[in-house]
Design a protein around this motif. Structure first.
Motif, short mmCIF file in Angstrom:
data_model
loop_
_atom_site.label_atom_id
_atom_site.label_comp_id
_atom_site.label_asym_id
_atom_site.label_seq_id
_atom_site.Cartn_x
_atom_site.Cartn_y
_atom_site.Cartn_z
N ASP A 33 -10.99 8.20 -8.33
CA ASP A 33 -10.51 8.47 -6.97
C ASP A 33 -9.02 8.13 -6.89
OD1 ASP A 33 -9.91 7.14 -4.08
OD2 ASP A 33 -11.33 8.80 -3.91
N GLY B 50 2.94 5.59 -7.34
CA GLY B 50 2.45 6.96 -7.41
C GLY B 50 3.16 7.74 -8.51
N LEU C 57 -4.54 4.23 -7.00
CA LEU C 57 -3.22 3.78 -6.56
C LEU C 57 -3.29 2.33 -6.07
CD1 LEU C 57 -0.25 4.29 -5.95
CD2 LEU C 57 -0.94 5.27 -3.74
N GLN D 169 -6.81 7.58 -4.51
CA GLN D 169 -6.38 6.51 -3.62
C GLN D 169 -6.78 5.14 -4.15
OE1 GLN D 169 -4.21 6.69 -1.14
NE2 GLN D 169 -4.37 4.45 -1.08
N LYS D 170 -8.01 5.02 -4.66
CA LYS D 170 -8.46 3.75 -5.22
C LYS D 170 -7.65 3.40 -6.47
CE LYS D 170 -13.19 3.89 -3.44
NZ LYS D 170 -14.63 3.92 -3.79
N SER E 221 0.83 -1.20 0.00
CA SER E 221 0.00 0.00 0.00
C SER E 221 0.87 1.26 0.00
CB SER E 221 -0.92 -0.01 1.23
OG SER E 221 -0.16 -0.09 2.42
N HIS E 222 0.32 2.33 -0.54
CA HIS E 222 0.97 3.65 -0.55
C HIS E 222 2.36 3.62 -1.19
CE1 HIS E 222 -2.30 4.92 2.13
NE2 HIS E 222 -2.05 3.84 2.82
#
Length: 223
Positions: A142, A105, A147, A144-145, A99-100
């Protein structure tokens, strides 16, 4: 730096003394359970995550857990994979995203990489990931979704790249090697395994699911 030095002393005083016999056996060689390919991100500790000891994981770390296709780069990645499969005879290879992920990104927003040409060039090995997300998920706006989806798709793309390595292809065809796609959500501790029957990453629950052979059959998301 002092924290690192203090950590070495702590390791020598406590951790090493508790497992000294284990470390002494490592002199005779290594026989790792798996090759674990993951991101260079400092928030991931493969041994901590899998609760494995020294000698049990052969680890390769790259930006974005990228596996360049065979022949694209004859460097450390190809050599590590070949050695793990041909010399160490690992039975499993895990490609683990997280995640993240900063690399993913940057893949979604190349403007972030303008002052990092080496990173930008390396992420070309994830170009298929970017195209899949851009062309097949244009409705997902969105950030975040998007990513999260990119992290998942990239694991599958890198597994496909992994299959181009001759040592991997040969071992898989003999039934001596299994490939696994994982995503680690570090803020919750959850680990998801790609389940080809469902076309999704699902929480790891038991050995039968973990040992599934990823054949890309996308349904995705969620995580």
């Amino acid at each position: 730096m002092q924290k690192l030095v203090d950590g070495i002393h702590e390791f020598q005083r406590n951790y090493f003394s508790q497992d000294q016999k284990l470390f002494e056996t490592l002199v005779d060689g290594q026989s790792p359970l798996a090759l674990f390919i993951t991101c260079s991100d400092s928030r991931i500790n493969p041994n901590h995550l899998t609760q494995t000891k020294p000698g049990e994981l052969f680890i390769q770390r790259t930006a974005g857990n990228i596996v360049p296709p065979y022949g694209a780069v004859f460097g450390g990645e190809a050599a590590t994979i070949e050695y793990a499969v041909s010399a160490l005879k690992v039975k499993d290879i895990i490609v683990c995203g997280h995640s993240h992920c900063g690399a993913m990104g940057g893949l979604l927003d190349p403007a972030l990489l303008e002052k990092m040409p080496a990173v930008k060039s390396y992420l070309q090995h994830a170009e298929s990931t970017r195209r899949i997300v851009d062309e097949n998920y244009s409705h997902l706006t969105d950030p975040q979704k998007r990513l999260v989806l990119t992290v998942q798709e990239n694991v599958l793309v890198q597994i496909e790249n992994l299959k181009t390595h001759p040592s991997v292809a040969a071992a898989v065809s003999r039934g001596e090697l299994k490939l696994h796609g994982w995503v680690y959500k570090f803020e919750t501790g959850e680990v998801y395994n790609y389940n080809p029957d469902e076309g999704q990453f699902l929480p790891i629950q038991d050995e039968e699911v973990v040992l599934s052979q990823p054949e890309v059959n996308r349904t995705l998301p969620p995580i």
